[in-house]
Design a protein around this motif. Structure first.
Motif, PDB file in Angstrom:
ATOM      1  N   CYS A   1       0.906  -1.179   0.005  1.00  0.00           N
ATOM      2  CA  CYS A   1      -0.071   0.065  -0.128  1.00  0.00           C
ATOM      3  C   CYS A   1       0.820   1.464   0.007  1.00  0.00           C
ATOM      4  O   CYS A   1       0.928   1.917   1.000  1.00  0.00           O
ATOM      5  N   PRO A   2       1.495   1.451  -1.195  1.00  0.00           N
ATOM      6  CA  PRO A   2       2.591   2.621  -1.133  1.00  0.00           C
ATOM      7  C   PRO A   2       1.804   4.021  -1.173  1.00  0.00           C
ATOM      8  O   PRO A   2       2.736   5.025  -0.762  1.00  0.00           O
TER       9      PRO A   2
ATOM     10  N   PHE B   1      -5.882   5.520   4.277  1.00  0.00           N
ATOM     11  CA  PHE B   1      -6.414   5.148   5.651  1.00  0.00           C
ATOM     12  C   PHE B   1      -5.614   3.750   5.996  1.00  0.00           C
ATOM     13  O   PHE B   1      -5.273   3.641   6.743  1.00  0.00           O
ATOM     14  N   LEU B   2      -5.452   2.762   4.938  1.00  0.00           N
ATOM     15  CA  LEU B   2      -4.914   1.644   5.365  1.00  0.00           C
ATOM     16  C   LEU B   2      -3.591   1.905   5.817  1.00  0.00           C
ATOM     17  O   LEU B   2      -3.042   1.131   6.529  1.00  0.00           O
ATOM     18  N   GLN B   3      -2.663   2.593   4.778  1.00  0.00           N
ATOM     19  CA  GLN B   3      -1.296   2.825   5.143  1.00  0.00           C
ATOM     20  C   GLN B   3      -1.284   3.622   6.559  1.00  0.00           C
ATOM     21  O   GLN B   3      -0.208   3.028   7.206  1.00  0.00           O
TER      22      GLN B   3
ATOM     23  N   TYR C   1      -0.420  12.638   8.065  1.00  0.00           N
ATOM     24  CA  TYR C   1      -1.732  12.491   7.886  1.00  0.00           C
ATOM     25  C   TYR C   1      -2.579  13.529   8.733  1.00  0.00           C
ATOM     26  O   TYR C   1      -2.142  14.269   9.485  1.00  0.00           O
ATOM     27  N   SER C   2      -3.815  13.831   8.230  1.00  0.00           N
ATOM     28  CA  SER C   2      -4.544  14.607   8.693  1.00  0.00           C
ATOM     29  C   SER C   2      -5.225  14.279  10.243  1.00  0.00           C
ATOM     30  O   SER C   2      -5.311  13.164  10.319  1.00  0.00           O
ATOM     31  N   ALA C   3      -5.671  15.167  10.892  1.00  0.00           N
ATOM     32  CA  ALA C   3      -5.952  14.632  12.289  1.00  0.00           C
ATOM     33  C   ALA C   3      -7.119  13.930  12.351  1.00  0.00           C
ATOM     34  O   ALA C   3      -8.359  14.179  11.676  1.00  0.00           O
ATOM     35  N   ASP C   4      -6.907  12.649  13.056  1.00  0.00           N
ATOM     36  CA  ASP C   4      -7.930  11.663  13.055  1.00  0.00           C
ATOM     37  C   ASP C   4      -7.400  10.750  14.352  1.00  0.00           C
ATOM     38  O   ASP C   4      -6.581  11.420  14.946  1.00  0.00           O
ATOM     39  N   PHE C   5      -8.185   9.902  14.534  1.00  0.00           N
ATOM     40  CA  PHE C   5      -7.793   8.720  15.603  1.00  0.00           C
ATOM     41  C   PHE C   5      -6.486   8.632  15.664  1.00  0.00           C
ATOM     42  O   PHE C   5      -5.833   8.511  16.881  1.00  0.00           O
TER      43      PHE C   5
END
Length: 190
Positions: free
Chosen positions: A23-24, A28-30, A61-65
């Motif tokens: 998943c290069p 979300f998976l990466q 990454y963007s702010a998330d959990f």
């Protein structure tokens, strides 16, 4: 399997490493794979590797959990490693990015404790604890007696005895059954 580090990770970490290789692109998976590999390294107490993976999540990454948790874990890991400036930097980011979250409250408390007990910057610690009280002072918060006690210590160490006495009185009046009040009583009785 090229690039998979099987020796240091449990099978779940190896699986997430394989997902990461396949998943290069930033997805979300990466992000999830990076975060969970960080968790695996943290569980193995390989803190530098965990920091590497958490940093990729927190800064990429963007702010998330996952970003929220990675940022908090970065603060805790740097604290464990004794890098207090990096720990407080990450705890500060946590407080700024997620002000309404429990992780921000815990980060602010850890920041104050680092300043008080590790760095021994009592002025800064007092500022952090005052901020904590301003944001999180409510009757249901079980950490308030601890924060008030820490603030008493900060004021005593900075020569603000009168303020220390006021806070100590507030602690004794508001939380008479607290272990911190008992330690104050024990100190005065001896």
């Amino acid at each position: 399997m090229t690039g998979v580090q099987t020796c240091a990770l449990p099978i779940s970490g190896v699986i997430w490493q394989m997902v990461l290789e396949r998943c290069p692109e930033k997805t979300f998976l990466q992000e999830r794979a990076l975060y969970l590999i960080g968790i695996c390294y943290q569980a193995q107490e390989d803190y530098p590797q965990a920091i590497d993976y958490y940093t990729k999540v927190a800064e990429g990454y963007s702010a998330d959990f996952f970003v929220q948790r990675a940022s908090y874990y970065l603060g805790t890991l740097y604290q464990k490693l004794g890098n207090y400036s990096k720990a407080t930097e990450w705890f500060g980011r946590q407080c700024q990015m997620y002000p309404g979250e429990l992780s921000a409250e815990k980060a602010l408390l850890r920041w104050g404790k680092i300043d008080l007990y590790d760095v021994k910057d009592y002025w800064s610690a007092a500022d952090v604890f005052v901020e904590y009280l301003a944001k999180y002072n409510n009757p249901d918060n079980r950490r308030i007696p601890e924060v008030l006690n820490a603030l008493v210590l900060c004021y005593e160490k900075t020569g603000k005895g009168q303020q220390a006495a006021v806070i100590s009185g507030r602690l004794q009046e508001g939380y008479p059954d607290s272990v911190f009040v008992q330690s104050i009583v024990d100190e005065y009785e001896n």
